[in-house]
Design a protein around this motif. Structure first.
Motif, mmCIF file in Angstrom:
data_model
loop_
_atom_site.group_PDB
_atom_site.id
_atom_site.type_symbol
_atom_site.label_atom_id
_atom_site.label_comp_id
_atom_site.label_asym_id
_atom_site.label_seq_id
_atom_site.Cartn_x
_atom_site.Cartn_y
_atom_site.Cartn_z
ATOM 1 N N VAL A 1 0.881 -1.084 -0.227
ATOM 2 C CA VAL A 1 0.034 0.151 -0.009
ATOM 3 C C VAL A 1 0.939 1.212 -0.144
ATOM 4 C CG1 VAL A 1 -0.362 0.114 2.469
ATOM 5 C CG2 VAL A 1 -1.859 1.053 0.939
ATOM 6 N N SER A 2 0.557 2.161 -0.714
ATOM 7 C CA SER A 2 1.473 3.355 -0.904
ATOM 8 C C SER A 2 0.505 4.604 -0.761
ATOM 9 C CB SER A 2 1.801 3.724 -2.289
ATOM 10 O OG SER A 2 2.751 2.799 -2.765
ATOM 11 N N PHE A 3 1.265 5.584 0.002
ATOM 12 C CA PHE A 3 0.324 6.694 0.435
ATOM 13 C C PHE A 3 1.377 7.913 0.776
ATOM 14 C CE2 PHE A 3 1.634 4.437 4.061
ATOM 15 C CZ PHE A 3 2.393 5.055 5.254
ATOM 16 N N SER A 4 0.762 9.011 0.701
ATOM 17 C CA SER A 4 1.567 10.382 0.340
ATOM 18 C C SER A 4 1.459 11.130 1.904
ATOM 19 C CB SER A 4 1.046 11.085 -0.616
ATOM 20 O OG SER A 4 -0.021 11.653 -0.456
ATOM 21 N N VAL A 5 2.538 11.434 2.302
ATOM 22 C CA VAL A 5 2.411 12.586 3.551
ATOM 23 C C VAL A 5 3.215 13.612 3.195
ATOM 24 C CG1 VAL A 5 2.328 10.465 5.248
ATOM 25 C CG2 VAL A 5 4.423 11.492 4.308
ATOM 26 N N LYS A 6 3.280 14.609 4.095
ATOM 27 C CA LYS A 6 4.292 15.941 3.808
ATOM 28 C C LYS A 6 5.462 15.515 4.174
ATOM 29 C CE LYS A 6 0.422 19.212 3.954
ATOM 30 N NZ LYS A 6 -0.196 20.385 4.887
ATOM 31 N N GLN A 7 6.462 16.282 3.765
ATOM 32 C CA GLN A 7 7.860 15.985 3.922
ATOM 33 C C GLN A 7 8.107 16.098 5.432
ATOM 34 O OE1 GLN A 7 10.562 15.360 1.718
ATOM 35 N NE2 GLN A 7 11.907 15.136 3.566
ATOM 36 N N SER A 8 7.298 17.424 6.154
ATOM 37 C CA SER A 8 7.636 17.648 7.685
ATOM 38 C C SER A 8 7.304 16.451 8.368
ATOM 39 C CB SER A 8 6.802 19.033 7.828
ATOM 40 O OG SER A 8 5.449 18.788 7.454
#
Length: 409
Positions: A305-312
């Motif tokens: 499973v892939s997901f995106s988060v903010k770099q911070s």
């Protein structure tokens, strides 16, 4: 007399000269017959300077103590603005978040407002005073000072407008309204006269920095009309409301973009039989915001499973997942940085098929690789390489002819 809430951001109060200008704008609104509640941010780059000072002392400062530190910025502004109003012969009273009765949940650095006791502010208004309130801050049930996250002064303003049953909430900023995209980076971006709450909420979540997303949520929930206006020029801004009546036939109303996106991929072993939802429940409990999600279930292969988060939030995300790896049952984690998100937004997309196809076709013709996709009724988002972000934004703005004013039939 109706109550009007006005909010001025950090650039609007960056110097004492600008604070005096803000006092003049407030005086003009009061002269129109309104009771005025003014919500202000910290002056200019004060918050950034305070964060830098904390980081000089410790690399990972306590979130509780950071809240105590950062709230001092707004306290400087409310006192100076009150003085500027006094100098104009106007009665004004300053309020910190807790003096204003703003009670939040017990979440340091990113709390949500739970309730507002308006008695103190209402008493000041009834006495003919201008209430000057520190944005971005409140207090929890345990007596801890809390902050609402960066941009939280917008939320303070709209929440106060709802609690005080204000006629409107005006957000004064360094731009004169909401544009079809960021005019600093997108050619032919133009100001919109109106935008719906839903469209603005999507734009705010997707990278448009004009308004804090929670402020739009509160405005929609309580049906508080909002305007985004210039702090410097006496021009009409953009009105936010439930349904637009101007250029209502626009299919796409805006293009938003955001840097510093990370794609995380969690790989499982073949024998894993648990729910993939456990990953996101764990991240949610640790206040990590997950955006785009893509699940891959290959027959006779390892699920992922892939997901995106903010770099911070990358370091915190990796730490949380590593801590719970045994419980969550995954095999390994990979992540890709130097990504960005580009989105198109418009309430007309729900009834107009082919919008996504036109978007993907244009990106293909531009030679831009799409790494992840997320859709809703009124938006389509893609994750691309950071170096392709502005090219994608300009291409999509051109594709949907957002630089042209729609002709009403």
């Amino acid at each position: 007399m109706s109550t009007l809430v006005v909010k001025f951001g950090g650039t609007s109060v960056a110097t004492t000269e600008r604070i005096q200008h803000v006092a003049k704008r407030i005086a003009n609104e009061q002269a129109k017959g309104h009771k005025i509640v003014a919500v202000v941010s910290a002056m200019g780059k004060t918050t950034d300077q305070l964060v830098a000072m904390a980081n000089e002392i410790v690399t990972a400062p306590s979130k509780r103590e950071m809240d105590v530190l950062l709230t001092t910025g707004e306290q400087v502004t409310i006192s100076l603005l009150s003085m500027a109003l006094h100098a104009r012969g106007l009665e004004a009273q300053s309020f910190t978040g807790w003096q204003a009765g703003i009670v939040t949940e017990q979440v340091p650095s990113n709390a949500r407002i739970e309730s507002i006791e308006t008695k103190a502010i209402q008493a000041a208004l009834d006495a003919g005073k201008i209430a000057v309130v520190a944005g971005f801050q409140g207090i929890d049930d345990a007596g801890n000072i809390t902050t609402l996250g960066r941009g939280g002064s917008d939320t303070t303003a709209v929440a106060l407008a709802a609690a005080l049953k204000a006629v409107r909430c005006d957000i004064y900023t360094d731009v004169d309204g909401v544009y079809t995209s960021d005019p600093r980076y997108v050619k032919h971006a133009r100001k919109l006269q109106e935008m719906s709450y839903d469209e603005m909420l999507e734009m705010a979540h997707l990278g448009a920095g004009v308004l804090h997303p929670r402020s739009v949520e509160v405005a929609k929930n309580h049906q508080i009309p909002m305007t985004v206006r210039s702090s410097y020029d006496e021009v009409e801004g953009t009105l936010l409301k439930e349904e637009v009546t101007v250029e209502k036939d626009l299919v796409v109303r805006g293009v938003a973009f955001e840097e510093q996106i990370v794609r995380m991929t969690v790989y499982y072993k073949e024998h894993y039989t648990g729910s993939l939802a456990n990953v996101f429940m764990t991240l949610a409990k640790n206040h990590i915001n997950v955006d785009i999600i893509v699940q891959s279930l290959i027959e006779q292969g390892c699920p992922s499973v892939s997901f995106s988060v903010k770099q911070s939030q990358l370091a915190e995300t990796l730490d949380v997942l590593a801590t719970h790896q045994a419980t969550l049952g995954f095999d390994r984690i990979e992540h890709e940085t130097n990504l960005a998100k580009v989105s198109i937004v418009g309430s007309g997309m729900a009834s107009n098929p082919g919008v996504a196809a036109a978007m993907f076709d244009r990106l293909f013709r531009e030679g831009i690789v799409v790494k992840m996709v997320s859709t809703s009724e009124i938006k389509v988002s893609v994750v691309v390489l950071a170096e392709d972000m502005l090219q994608a934004a300009n291409a999509l703005h051109d594709q949907f002819e957002l630089g042209k004013v729609a002709v009403e039939v």
